[in-house]
Design a protein around this motif. Structure first.
Motif, PDB file in Angstrom:
ATOM      1  N   THR A 137       0.756  -1.083   0.009  1.00 14.93           N
ATOM      2  CA  THR A 137       0.107  -0.016  -0.013  1.00 14.93           C
ATOM      3  C   THR A 137       0.815   1.315  -0.002  1.00 14.93           C
ATOM      4  O   THR A 137       0.497   2.283  -0.753  1.00 14.93           O
ATOM      5  CB  THR A 137      -0.992   0.002   1.237  1.00 14.93           C
ATOM      6  OG1 THR A 137      -0.201  -0.047   2.435  1.00 14.93           O
ATOM      7  CG2 THR A 137      -1.881  -1.083   1.121  1.00 14.93           C
ATOM      8  N   LEU A 247      -4.704   8.665  -3.224  1.00 14.38           N
ATOM      9  CA  LEU A 247      -5.906   8.535  -2.523  1.00 14.38           C
ATOM     10  C   LEU A 247      -6.020   7.309  -2.241  1.00 14.38           C
ATOM     11  O   LEU A 247      -6.500   6.564  -1.236  1.00 14.38           O
ATOM     12  CB  LEU A 247      -7.016   9.542  -3.262  1.00 14.38           C
ATOM     13  CG  LEU A 247      -7.025  10.932  -2.845  1.00 14.38           C
ATOM     14  CD1 LEU A 247      -8.346  11.242  -3.499  1.00 14.38           C
ATOM     15  CD2 LEU A 247      -7.524  10.952  -1.169  1.00 14.38           C
ATOM     16  N   GLY A 251      -6.134   5.103   1.321  1.00 12.51           N
ATOM     17  CA  GLY A 251      -7.187   4.101   1.601  1.00 12.51           C
ATOM     18  C   GLY A 251      -6.789   2.855   1.874  1.00 12.51           C
ATOM     19  O   GLY A 251      -7.285   1.861   2.814  1.00 12.51           O
ATOM     20  N   SER A 252      -6.096   2.281   0.927  1.00  9.49           N
ATOM     21  CA  SER A 252      -5.707   0.974   1.187  1.00  9.49           C
ATOM     22  C   SER A 252      -4.791   0.675   2.437  1.00  9.49           C
ATOM     23  O   SER A 252      -5.329  -0.239   3.135  1.00  9.49           O
ATOM     24  CB  SER A 252      -4.853   0.466  -0.062  1.00  9.49           C
ATOM     25  OG  SER A 252      -5.418   0.693  -1.433  1.00  9.49           O
ATOM     26  N   GLY A 255      -7.238   0.666   5.240  1.00 16.52           N
ATOM     27  CA  GLY A 255      -8.112  -0.369   5.396  1.00 16.52           C
ATOM     28  C   GLY A 255      -7.292  -1.698   5.785  1.00 16.52           C
ATOM     29  O   GLY A 255      -7.796  -2.540   6.589  1.00 16.52           O
ATOM     30  N   PHE A 300     -11.122   6.640  -2.667  1.00 10.64           N
ATOM     31  CA  PHE A 300     -10.550   6.559  -1.134  1.00 10.64           C
ATOM     32  C   PHE A 300     -11.253   5.432  -0.556  1.00 10.64           C
ATOM     33  O   PHE A 300     -10.647   4.554   0.128  1.00 10.64           O
ATOM     34  CB  PHE A 300     -10.451   8.091  -0.505  1.00 10.64           C
ATOM     35  CG  PHE A 300     -10.132   7.785   0.928  1.00 10.64           C
ATOM     36  CD1 PHE A 300      -8.922   7.736   1.527  1.00 10.64           C
ATOM     37  CD2 PHE A 300     -11.194   7.740   2.069  1.00 10.64           C
ATOM     38  CE1 PHE A 300      -8.632   7.221   2.774  1.00 10.64           C
ATOM     39  CE2 PHE A 300     -10.703   7.473   3.433  1.00 10.64           C
ATOM     40  CZ  PHE A 300      -9.484   7.329   3.679  1.00 10.64           C
ATOM     41  N   LEU A 301     -12.365   5.502  -0.413  1.00 11.34           N
ATOM     42  CA  LEU A 301     -13.282   4.643   0.205  1.00 11.34           C
ATOM     43  C   LEU A 301     -13.053   2.993  -0.242  1.00 11.34           C
ATOM     44  O   LEU A 301     -12.944   2.067   0.390  1.00 11.34           O
ATOM     45  CB  LEU A 301     -14.525   4.791   0.546  1.00 11.34           C
ATOM     46  CG  LEU A 301     -15.152   6.035   1.215  1.00 11.34           C
ATOM     47  CD1 LEU A 301     -16.555   6.326   1.070  1.00 11.34           C
ATOM     48  CD2 LEU A 301     -14.806   5.850   2.778  1.00 11.34           C
ATOM     49  N   ALA A 304      -9.710   1.616   0.856  1.00 10.65           N
ATOM     50  CA  ALA A 304     -10.061   1.060   2.052  1.00 10.65           C
ATOM     51  C   ALA A 304     -10.809  -0.245   2.306  1.00 10.65           C
ATOM     52  O   ALA A 304     -10.128  -1.076   2.802  1.00 10.65           O
ATOM     53  CB  ALA A 304     -10.582   2.139   3.159  1.00 10.65           C
TER      54      ALA A 304
END
Length: 392
Positions: A137, A247, A251-252, A255, A300-301, A304
């Motif tokens: 990531t 981004l 997120g990754s 997450g 981004f979401l 994640a």
């Protein structure tokens, strides 16, 4: 977490940068070596195939060697492949170095996953995996954009040299920081290879591998083709492409870090919450991709959610393959890379259809839907043991 885990993550960072960096370098490579961009694109396929084949093959060959020497050997081969690739004037030689680098990458990751699991108590494999995958990531956040900038300023060869240089401290770290005989059981003391391969007959392991591959395929189906979505559908400038990728990478990282603290004891919670949101998120991104703010938020979401769900499923593979101490990491690596190879191939077929640049986003949603259709009736199998009560 033990410090050697972070040394392994450094190597994963270097290898992750190499795996993803070609997306921004293909035109330069094609021009420099006198081939078409399409031909240069086969370097990506070569790497993916090398990863898939290399995971079980390299893990099997490394069974009788201590974990540290195997890891160090893979790093040195990876370094040499990049140095040769940076120096060559032949596309055929560059192609061959990508295959060799992929084999070394696959072998390292397969052994590193097993090593990471052995460095921590038996009930903390998820947290160990999170540290290891954080290298990937961070590569998406910093390594890939940095490599793209370096390649733009100094040419594609500079990026290859930079990856090779990054392997030097990584190799020293492995040599000095990884215990000589921890991380892989001596093959003579553990089960024979045939018994480890027989673990693939376990329904729980097969389901975890299949679901891990599907979720990763969904991730790479979209991330591979985000650039045309950014510049075409959303109408943003090219400078926004690395911003979007960063981004997704941020997120990754979040997450995989959060999931790492939950996937050991509560895998069902992560999957029950993450899978439906992941299923909703990809079509939502497809519908709202022409709205820059929505694009930024959803990328981004989805980063994640994709890595939270994906890393949890990979953790399940390590748990279910506990009877295959030297091969478990290769099963997890194969699942990751089958998804990384198949997802973009399926997504590419949609680019010339009516859905255009949004096609890969719809493909990602479809792949997650297939994973859920498989997982729901088998939900107690997927998370049998720890956390299974959450999905019952």
């Amino acid at each position: 977490m033990p410090f050697p885990l972070y040394l392994l993550a450094l190597v994963v960072f270097a290898m992750g940068t190499s795996e993803f960096m070609l997306a921004g370098l293909l035109p330069d490579i094609a021009s420099g070596l006198g081939v078409t961009v399409g031909t240069a694109g086969t370097l990506t396929s070569a790497y993916a195939i090398g990863m898939i084949v290399g995971a079980p093959l390299m893990a099997a060959l490394a069974r009788k060697r201590p974990g540290r020497s195997s890891l160090l050997g893979f790093v040195l081969v990876f370094l040499s492949a990049h140095a040769l690739g940076a120096a060559t004037e032949s596309f055929a030689v560059l192609f061959a170095t990508r295959v060799v680098a992929a084999l070394a990458n696959a072998g390292f990751l397969a052994v590193a996953l097993t090593t990471a699991a052995a460095l921590v108590p038996a009930d903390q494999k998820g947290r160990a995996l999170a540290v290891l995958l954080s290298g990937t990531t961070v590569a998406m956040v910093a390594g890939v954009p940095g490599g793209s900038v370096l390649g733009t300023q100094l040419g594609w060869r500079a990026t290859f040299w930079a990856v090779a240089a990054l392997c030097l401290p990584a190799a020293i770290g492995v040599l000095t920081g990884i215990p000589a005989r921890r991380g892989q059981k001596d093959a003579a003391e553990g089960p024979p290879l045939r018994a480890e391969l027989a673990q693939l007959g376990s329904p729980r392991l097969l389901v975890a591998v299949l679901l891990g591959a599907l979720v990763n395929a969904a991730t790479f189906a979209s991330i591979t083709f985000l650039a045309p979505v950014v510049t075409g559908t959303a109408g943003l400038g090219e400078l926004w492409i690395p911003v979007i990728l960063v981004l997704f990478g941020v997120g990754s990282f979040i997450g995989v870090t959060v999931a790492g603290r939950l996937s050991d004891q509560h895998p069902g919670l992560v999957l029950a919450a993450g899978c439906p949101l992941l299923l909703i998120g990809w079509p939502a991104l497809a519908v709202l991709a022409d709205r820059p703010v929505a694009l930024l938020v959803l990328v981004f979401l989805q980063g994640a959610l994709s890595f939270a769900v994906g890393s949890t499923l990979i953790t399940r593979i390590l748990y279910e393959a506990d009877g295959a101490p030297t091969m478990a990491g290769s099963y997890a690596t194969a699942a990751l890379n089958i998804g990384a190879a198949v997802g973009p191939l399926i997504a590419a077929t949609t680019l010339t259809t009516a859905v255009g640049d949004r096609g890969p986003l719809w493909v990602s949603g479809l792949l997650v839907a297939v994973a859920l259709l498989i997982a729901f009736p088998l939900r107690t199998v997927v998370v049998a043991g720890r956390g299974s009560e959450v999905l019952r």
